[in-house]
Design a protein around this motif. Structure first.
Motif, mmCIF file in Angstrom:
data_model
loop_
_atom_site.group_PDB
_atom_site.id
_atom_site.type_symbol
_atom_site.label_atom_id
_atom_site.label_comp_id
_atom_site.label_asym_id
_atom_site.label_seq_id
_atom_site.Cartn_x
_atom_site.Cartn_y
_atom_site.Cartn_z
ATOM 1 N N LEU A 14 0.613 -0.752 -12.516
ATOM 2 C CA LEU A 14 0.479 0.186 -11.410
ATOM 3 C C LEU A 14 0.835 -0.512 -10.093
ATOM 4 C CD1 LEU A 14 -0.486 3.144 -11.274
ATOM 5 C CD2 LEU A 14 -2.796 2.269 -10.803
ATOM 6 N N MET A 15 1.745 0.081 -9.313
ATOM 7 C CA MET A 15 2.177 -0.508 -8.050
ATOM 8 C C MET A 15 1.832 0.344 -6.834
ATOM 9 S SD MET A 15 3.694 -3.546 -8.122
ATOM 10 C CE MET A 15 2.421 -4.125 -9.264
ATOM 11 N N ALA A 16 1.515 1.630 -7.035
ATOM 12 C CA ALA A 16 1.137 2.483 -5.904
ATOM 13 C C ALA A 16 0.340 3.682 -6.419
ATOM 14 C CB ALA A 16 2.371 2.953 -5.141
ATOM 15 N N PRO A 27 -6.728 11.513 1.675
ATOM 16 C CA PRO A 27 -5.563 10.893 2.321
ATOM 17 C C PRO A 27 -5.603 9.361 2.180
ATOM 18 C CG PRO A 27 -7.195 11.385 3.994
ATOM 19 C CD PRO A 27 -7.782 11.861 2.682
ATOM 20 N N TRP A 28 -5.891 8.905 0.975
ATOM 21 C CA TRP A 28 -5.993 7.471 0.698
ATOM 22 C C TRP A 28 -4.834 7.055 -0.205
ATOM 23 C CZ3 TRP A 28 -11.870 6.762 -0.858
ATOM 24 C CH2 TRP A 28 -12.666 7.049 0.251
ATOM 25 N N TYR A 29 -4.092 6.074 0.263
ATOM 26 C CA TYR A 29 -2.931 5.579 -0.464
ATOM 27 C C TYR A 29 -3.041 4.052 -0.587
ATOM 28 C CZ TYR A 29 -1.109 10.128 1.028
ATOM 29 O OH TYR A 29 -0.936 11.480 1.259
ATOM 30 N N GLY A 53 -4.071 1.006 1.702
ATOM 31 C CA GLY A 53 -4.509 -0.305 1.237
ATOM 32 C C GLY A 53 -3.340 -1.095 0.659
ATOM 33 N N ILE A 54 -3.213 -2.357 1.052
ATOM 34 C CA ILE A 54 -2.124 -3.215 0.577
ATOM 35 C C ILE A 54 -2.711 -4.370 -0.220
ATOM 36 C CG2 ILE A 54 -0.221 -4.726 1.285
ATOM 37 C CD1 ILE A 54 0.063 -2.957 3.796
ATOM 38 N N CYS A 55 -2.270 -4.540 -1.445
ATOM 39 C CA CYS A 55 -2.673 -5.643 -2.327
ATOM 40 C C CYS A 55 -4.190 -5.671 -2.515
ATOM 41 C CB CYS A 55 -2.131 -6.970 -1.813
ATOM 42 S SG CYS A 55 -2.114 -8.275 -3.074
ATOM 43 N N LEU A 56 -4.921 -6.531 -1.814
ATOM 44 C CA LEU A 56 -6.373 -6.546 -1.945
ATOM 45 C C LEU A 56 -6.959 -5.193 -1.549
ATOM 46 C CD1 LEU A 56 -8.975 -8.236 -2.496
ATOM 47 C CD2 LEU A 56 -8.986 -8.764 -0.045
ATOM 48 N N GLY A 57 -6.413 -4.598 -0.477
ATOM 49 C CA GLY A 57 -6.877 -3.270 -0.063
ATOM 50 C C GLY A 57 -6.627 -2.224 -1.134
ATOM 51 N N PHE A 58 -5.501 -2.324 -1.818
ATOM 52 C CA PHE A 58 -5.162 -1.448 -2.940
ATOM 53 C C PHE A 58 -6.175 -1.624 -4.069
ATOM 54 C CE2 PHE A 58 -3.092 -1.554 -7.136
ATOM 55 C CZ PHE A 58 -2.583 -0.263 -7.249
ATOM 56 N N GLN A 59 -6.471 -2.870 -4.408
ATOM 57 C CA GLN A 59 -7.396 -3.142 -5.504
ATOM 58 C C GLN A 59 -8.809 -2.650 -5.190
ATOM 59 O OE1 GLN A 59 -6.910 -7.367 -5.924
ATOM 60 N NE2 GLN A 59 -4.795 -7.189 -6.638
ATOM 61 N N ALA A 60 -9.259 -2.870 -3.938
ATOM 62 C CA ALA A 60 -10.593 -2.401 -3.553
ATOM 63 C C ALA A 60 -10.670 -0.881 -3.607
ATOM 64 C CB ALA A 60 -10.928 -2.907 -2.146
ATOM 65 N N MET A 61 -9.597 -0.207 -3.194
ATOM 66 C CA MET A 61 -9.555 1.256 -3.247
ATOM 67 C C MET A 61 -9.605 1.746 -4.695
ATOM 68 S SD MET A 61 -6.529 3.753 -1.828
ATOM 69 C CE MET A 61 -6.756 3.215 -0.138
ATOM 70 N N CYS A 62 -8.814 1.119 -5.566
ATOM 71 C CA CYS A 62 -8.810 1.527 -6.978
ATOM 72 C C CYS A 62 -10.165 1.282 -7.627
ATOM 73 C CB CYS A 62 -7.720 0.769 -7.733
ATOM 74 S SG CYS A 62 -6.041 1.236 -7.269
#
Length: 739
Positions: A176-178, A185-187, A100-109
């Motif tokens: 948090l950046m990553a 297997p979710w990054y 997930g990148i940016c929005l994808g990262f936030q939705a995952m978190c």
């Protein structure tokens, strides 16, 4: 990964949230290579292709992994903001590797019980240090810290089920950046690895794809994919987003055309001198400030009775097509047909999307394969308004949004080499014009004798008030702080009403002297026999900004973002200091990344040839970048596809483009019309050049009243006072002719 002796592709599902950087990520993924599997193939869907993630689950076994791109919105708001991302991270998705990148990262978190909050100090287009925490295969081969670009209003907090992989420190504290989700297997990364100013973005993607391949081998997902491999699945999902070219390319013909060459003076004034001698209708694209890269050529177009005229009215969903000053067609008759329901050869009932097909089908039969060294041999010339952009909402209006004229006879002048060409596609160049071109006085280098001021008259100049601008500015800031947009180009228009109408050519004479520019244009569309002045569309432009130039294989865009007014205390060195501040840097970088995205959606190779150069003009210094795309010749797409796809110009919208255009439509509450559109040509040798309609005057009534637009990019670093000052600086470039 092989089946039947042949390697299978590494199949990646990319979920696009209508962001203006998505295809930068897609191309970064596609550029990766691996020895133990075939090429990397990316299938793209939007986050609203399916209403719920459960509808996507049956497709996931066909993909080695999922990449979730950046985008506007807040995942806390659920599917209303982020579509299927709100339900993507359920148990059935658990076995699929995800990045997930940016929005994808936030939705995952958020799915792992992290809190999502607004940053105290928002970062849009800012390059920051990112520090690694711990040892993760996602960052294999990385140094302990690296630089990357951030575009985010929101951030995610740590949570028990998240493994922190990287962070940054700024005014907001440690962020948090990553992360990796424990036992899955979710990054995810908060920053944008695909940005032009991000370091090691390709390595991040490569590492993730390796992790996905290894995980799939360990769990047997790769075996399941081989057993159920079905290319039709990828083709079906790939058709969700329409990628049909505007027209089907034909093999261009080879034709002999009339060309007469002259040696002439090395001065931009030559174009204007020739125009002064002509009594015939003319459409002029003149460089009034010669420059090898952005003002080398001037073109004088000579419409005649063989010239087809295409005029589109997006609000009416109509296109009119007729010959220039057709003796059988009056303005009143055409207006009756335009607003009626009866069938007519002069009027097509079509929306703006179909208009592009009409234009493409017309030109594809006229393209020729020779004379590629001349920029223009004849072809379509005219202007396309802001509302011609696919994503721009229609506003009720009887005014035309596009007008293109097919030109057979033209004059080309190369100001750098001192060459002039009379060109005719129909072998009938007007003898009266040839007589003017043969005149010895055109060979001299004498200054043009035009008055610097307009005739004495009164002008009623109606400018928007500061209070209305301030309210709009606040609305933009609210949207950017919520995460709806990174940058918004807020514009305002001024109306000028002369007591006594002045001929458009007379105004143009003063305008090009007061504000010389590489892309000056004079368009007076007197294309009907009984057209009164108060029914005539006129455009007078001294634009500094090239939008798009293309030939058979390459295209180039030159976005301008960042403006400083020249003055006694403003030298070039001081202007560079101002234009390289974080605010101006962020503005330019965002549009640069947006343009890379627009080109990458159609072309395989895109490169930044010039990054944030400071260019000097008559009244301002401006920050300019140059982006080049390659591969048109071997692509199903044409330069017309790039033009259609890239409108409206990113420098006049902001990013992400789609939602920002919609937000600006609600904030500005008026049509932009010709302003913020583009003007230029598409030649029959498949060369084209289009400039952005800024620093321009336009009129729908032959000059009874003129309109002049100005705007500037609003970011979270903008100040109300600073943006108002920049807007007024830009207005002055055109309005100075009336003062």
């Amino acid at each position: 990964m092989a089946i039947g002796g042949a390697q299978l592709p590494l199949n990646v599902l990319f979920i696009d949230s209508y962001d203006s950087f998505s295809y930068n990520v897609v191309r970064l993924v596609e550029q990766q290579t691996f020895s133990d599997c075939g090429e990397v193939q990316v299938t793209i869907i939007h986050n609203d292709t399916f209403a719920h993630a459960s509808e996507l689950n049956s497709y996931l076994k066909y993909f080695d992994c999922v990449v979730i791109g950046p985008g506007p919105g807040n995942p806390v708001n659920g599917s209303a903001d982020v579509g299927l991302l709100a339900t993507l991270f359920d148990d059935k998705t658990a076995s699929v590797p995800i990045l997930g990148i940016c929005l994808g990262f936030q939705a995952m978190c958020l799915s792992q019980a992290s809190q999502i909050a607004e940053l105290d100090t928002i970062k849009h287009g800012q390059v920051c240090r990112v520090y690694l925490s711990g040892d993760s295969a996602l960052f294999h081969g990385y140094p302990s810290f690296f630089k990357s670009t951030r575009y985010h209003s929101l951030h995610a907090y740590e949570a028990p089920n998240l493994i922190p992989l990287a962070y940054t420190k700024d005014e907001n504290g440690q962020l948090l950046m990553a992360v990796q989700v424990k036992n899955l297997p979710w990054y995810g990364v908060q920053y944008h690895p695909e940005s032009h100013c991000s370091e090691l973005g390709g390595l991040l993607i490569n590492n993730f794809l390796k992790l996905a391949l290894e995980y799939n081998k360990l769990t047997g997902r790769d075996k399941a994919k081989r057993e159920d491999y079905n290319p039709e699945v990828y083709e079906k999902l790939g058709r969700v987003i329409d990628k049909t070219p505007v027209y089907r390319k034909l093999v261009p013909s080879t034709e002999e055309i009339y060309i007469k060459e002259y040696n002439v003076a090395h001065t931009p004034n030559l174009t204007l001198k020739i125009c002064d001698e002509m009594n015939q209708p003319k459409l002029v694209m003149a460089s009034s400030s010669g420059d090898e890269h952005r003002g080398q050529w001037s073109i004088i177009c000579l419409p005649n009775g063989n010239s087809d005229v295409f005029t589109h009215y997006s609000s009416l969903k109509r296109t009119t097509i007729h010959k220039w000053r057709d003796s059988n067609l009056s303005w009143h008759h055409l207006q009756h047909l335009l607003k009626g329901t009866e069938q007519s050869a002069y009027v097509l009932q079509e929306d703006k999307d179909q208009f592009w097909n009409t234009v493409g089908d017309f030109m594809k039969h006229k393209l020729i394969g020779n004379y590629a060294d001349l920029p223009f041999l004849g072809g379509l010339v005219g202007t396309l308004g802001y509302e011609m952009g696919d994503i721009v909402p229609n506003n009720p209006s009887d005014y035309p949004d596009a007008k293109l004229v097919y030109i057979e006879n033209s004059i080309l002048i190369n100001h750098i080499k001192g060459k002039m060409y009379a060109v005719s596609l129909s072998q009938d160049f007007p003898p009266t014009i040839l007589k003017i071109l043969d005149s010895p006085k055109l060979l001299d280098n004498s200054p043009i004798k035009w008055p610097m001021n307009l005739p004495e008259t009164c002008f009623d100049i109606i400018t928007p008030n500061d209070h209305s601008y301030s309210s709009a500015f606040d609305a933009c800031q609210e949207h950017m702080h919520r995460g709806d947009s990174y940058e918004m180009c807020l514009t305002r228009q001024t109306c000028i009403r002369p007591d006594v109408p002045i001929q458009p050519w007379r105004i143009f004479q003063t305008l090009v002297q007061r504000n010389p520019a590489p892309f000056s244009s004079f368009f007076e569309f007197s294309d009907l026999i009984d057209l009164r002045k108060d029914q005539t569309l006129c455009l007078l432009s001294t634009s500094p900004e090239r939008f798009l130039q293309w030939n058979r294989d390459t295209c180039e865009l030159r976005p301008i973002k960042g403006t400083v007014k020249k003055g006694p205390t403003m030298c070039r060195e001081r202007a560079i200091e101002i234009l390289k501040t974080p605010k101006e840097f962020g503005e330019n970088l965002m549009i640069l990344d947006l343009i890379r995205n627009d080109l990458y959606e159609l072309l395989p190779r895109v490169q930044v040839q010039e990054f944030m150069a400071v260019e000097e003009y008559q009244t301002v210094y401006q920050l300019v970048s140059v982006v080049k795309g390659e591969g048109l010749a071997n692509s199903p797409y044409s330069g017309l596809d790039v033009l259609k796809h890239s409108l409206p110009a990113g420098s006049m919208t902001g990013a992400p483009k789609k939602i920002t255009v919609q937000l600006l439509h609600d904030i500005e509450r008026s049509r932009r019309g010709i302003y913020s559109g583009v003007t230029g040509y598409w030649s029959v040798n498949d060369n084209a050049d289009w400039s952005v309609n800024i620093r321009c005057l336009y009129s729908y009534d032959g000059g009874l009243q003129w309109y002049c637009g100005a705007g500037g990019a609003i970011t979270v670093l903008s100040t109300r006072e600073g943006e108002l000052e920049e807007l007024k600086t830009k207005l002055e470039s055109a309005l100075q002719v009336f003062t």
